[in-house]
Design a protein around this motif. Structure first.
Motif, short mmCIF file in Angstrom:
data_model
loop_
_atom_site.label_atom_id
_atom_site.label_comp_id
_atom_site.label_asym_id
_atom_site.label_seq_id
_atom_site.Cartn_x
_atom_site.Cartn_y
_atom_site.Cartn_z
N VAL A 4 0.85 -1.19 0.00
CA VAL A 4 0.00 0.00 0.00
C VAL A 4 0.89 1.24 0.00
O VAL A 4 1.82 1.34 0.80
N LEU A 5 0.58 2.19 -0.89
CA LEU A 5 1.32 3.44 -0.95
C LEU A 5 0.35 4.60 -0.70
O LEU A 5 -0.66 4.74 -1.39
N PHE A 6 0.66 5.41 0.31
CA PHE A 6 -0.12 6.61 0.59
C PHE A 6 0.57 7.78 -0.13
O PHE A 6 1.79 7.89 -0.09
N VAL A 7 -0.24 8.65 -0.76
CA VAL A 7 0.31 9.76 -1.53
C VAL A 7 -0.34 11.07 -1.12
O VAL A 7 -1.57 11.16 -1.04
N CYS A 8 0.51 12.07 -0.86
CA CYS A 8 0.04 13.44 -0.65
C CYS A 8 0.98 14.37 -1.41
O CYS A 8 1.78 13.92 -2.22
N LEU A 9 0.92 15.64 -1.12
CA LEU A 9 1.70 16.62 -1.87
C LEU A 9 3.19 16.55 -1.55
O LEU A 9 4.01 16.31 -2.43
N GLY A 10 3.56 16.74 -0.29
CA GLY A 10 4.98 16.82 0.06
C GLY A 10 5.55 15.62 0.80
O GLY A 10 6.75 15.55 1.03
N ASN A 11 4.68 14.70 1.22
CA ASN A 11 5.09 13.49 1.94
C ASN A 11 5.72 13.79 3.30
O ASN A 11 6.65 13.11 3.73
N ILE A 12 5.20 14.81 4.00
CA ILE A 12 5.66 15.06 5.37
C ILE A 12 4.51 15.14 6.37
O ILE A 12 4.77 15.15 7.57
N THR A 33 3.44 -9.85 7.96
CA THR A 33 4.07 -10.64 6.89
C THR A 33 3.23 -10.64 5.62
O THR A 33 3.66 -11.17 4.60
N GLN A 34 2.04 -10.02 5.68
CA GLN A 34 1.14 -10.03 4.52
C GLN A 34 0.87 -8.65 3.92
O GLN A 34 0.53 -8.55 2.75
N ILE A 35 1.04 -7.59 4.72
CA ILE A 35 0.72 -6.24 4.25
C ILE A 35 1.84 -5.29 4.64
O ILE A 35 2.27 -5.28 5.79
N GLN A 36 2.30 -4.50 3.67
CA GLN A 36 3.31 -3.48 3.92
C GLN A 36 2.79 -2.12 3.46
O GLN A 36 1.99 -2.06 2.52
N ALA A 37 3.27 -1.06 4.11
CA ALA A 37 2.86 0.29 3.74
C ALA A 37 4.08 1.18 3.49
O ALA A 37 5.13 0.98 4.09
N ASP A 38 3.89 2.15 2.62
CA ASP A 38 4.91 3.14 2.31
C ASP A 38 4.17 4.43 1.99
O ASP A 38 2.93 4.46 1.95
N SER A 39 4.91 5.51 1.74
CA SER A 39 4.29 6.77 1.37
C SER A 39 5.22 7.54 0.45
O SER A 39 6.43 7.31 0.44
N ALA A 40 4.62 8.47 -0.32
CA ALA A 40 5.39 9.30 -1.25
C ALA A 40 4.62 10.58 -1.49
O ALA A 40 3.42 10.67 -1.22
N GLY A 41 5.32 11.56 -2.03
CA GLY A 41 4.71 12.84 -2.37
C GLY A 41 4.75 13.06 -3.86
O GLY A 41 5.58 12.50 -4.57
N THR A 42 3.85 13.92 -4.34
CA THR A 42 3.88 14.27 -5.75
C THR A 42 4.96 15.32 -6.02
O THR A 42 5.48 15.41 -7.11
N GLY A 43 5.29 16.10 -4.99
CA GLY A 43 6.31 17.14 -5.12
C GLY A 43 7.65 16.69 -4.57
O GLY A 43 7.74 15.68 -3.86
N ASP A 44 8.68 17.46 -4.87
CA ASP A 44 10.04 17.07 -4.46
C ASP A 44 10.64 17.97 -3.38
O ASP A 44 11.81 17.86 -3.06
N CYS A 87 -4.67 8.11 -2.35
CA CYS A 87 -4.42 9.54 -2.53
C CYS A 87 -5.22 10.36 -1.52
O CYS A 87 -6.38 10.08 -1.26
N MET A 88 -4.59 11.41 -1.01
CA MET A 88 -5.20 12.22 0.04
C MET A 88 -6.17 13.28 -0.48
O MET A 88 -7.02 13.75 0.27
N ASP A 89 -6.07 13.65 -1.75
CA ASP A 89 -7.00 14.66 -2.27
C ASP A 89 -7.18 14.48 -3.78
O ASP A 89 -6.52 13.65 -4.40
N ASP A 90 -8.07 15.29 -4.35
CA ASP A 90 -8.39 15.19 -5.78
C ASP A 90 -7.17 15.43 -6.66
O ASP A 90 -6.97 14.72 -7.65
N SER A 91 -6.36 16.41 -6.30
CA SER A 91 -5.19 16.74 -7.09
C SER A 91 -4.20 15.57 -7.11
O SER A 91 -3.68 15.21 -8.17
N ASN A 92 -3.97 14.95 -5.94
CA ASN A 92 -3.08 13.78 -5.88
C ASN A 92 -3.63 12.65 -6.75
O ASN A 92 -2.88 12.00 -7.48
#
Length: 154
Positions: A4-12, A33-44, A87-92
């Motif tokens: 699972v990857l969570f995505v927002c704007l800046g990832n903070i 052992t069955q589910i992993q999570a990570d996160s990322a941002g659309t911006g850098d 994704c956290m919002d419509d833009s993401n």
């Protein structure tokens, strides 16, 4: 393994909080052992930085580890590596669908997991300052997401 990857704007703020809350719930249910999570941002803007102090405060208040949380930007390979992109919002969501091309990842908006809420996007506490509200949404939404994953994939 379900990824699972969570995505927002800046990832903070929002997405690392979602990542940490889901990891905590997965561990509580004995599904590490069955589910992993990570996160990322659309911006850098924040690549390599730890989560916002407001996010860290909420995690600490609720006994949730922030270990391993560090901002990164979405990468093309993420669309193949993750089963769910939340994704956290419509833009993401628009950005993820545009970048995904024909990838198999299930792209969904976080607030769709909470149909009884009036909010249709997770407000960004970087701008609102309301990290308590974000935590409340993450707690309820991650519970619903975990139930969805179990029903669909496990």
């Amino acid at each position: 393994m379900i990824n699972v990857l969570f995505v927002c704007l800046g990832n903070i703020c929002r997405s690392p909080m979602g990542e940490a809350v889901l990891r905590h719930k997965v561990q509580e249910r004995g599904l590490s052992t069955q589910i992993q999570a990570d996160s990322a941002g659309t911006g850098d803007w924040h690549i390599g930085n730890p989560p916002h102090k407001g996010t860290l405060k909420q995690l600490k208040l609720h006994g949730i580890s922030e270990q391993g949380l560090k901002a990164r930007q979405i990468e093309a390979r993420d669309f193949e590596a993750f089963d769910y992109i939340v994704c956290m919002d419509d833009s993401n969501e628009r950005n993820m669908r545009k970048l995904a091309g024909g990838a198999d990842a299930d792209i969904l908006k976080f607030m769709d997991l909470l149909p009884k809420e009036q909010l249709r996007e997770v407000p960004d506490p970087y701008f609102t300052g309301n990290f308590e509200e974000t935590y409340r949404l993450m707690d309820a939404g991650c519970e619903a997401l975990l139930d969805k994953i179990i029903e669909e994939k496990l």
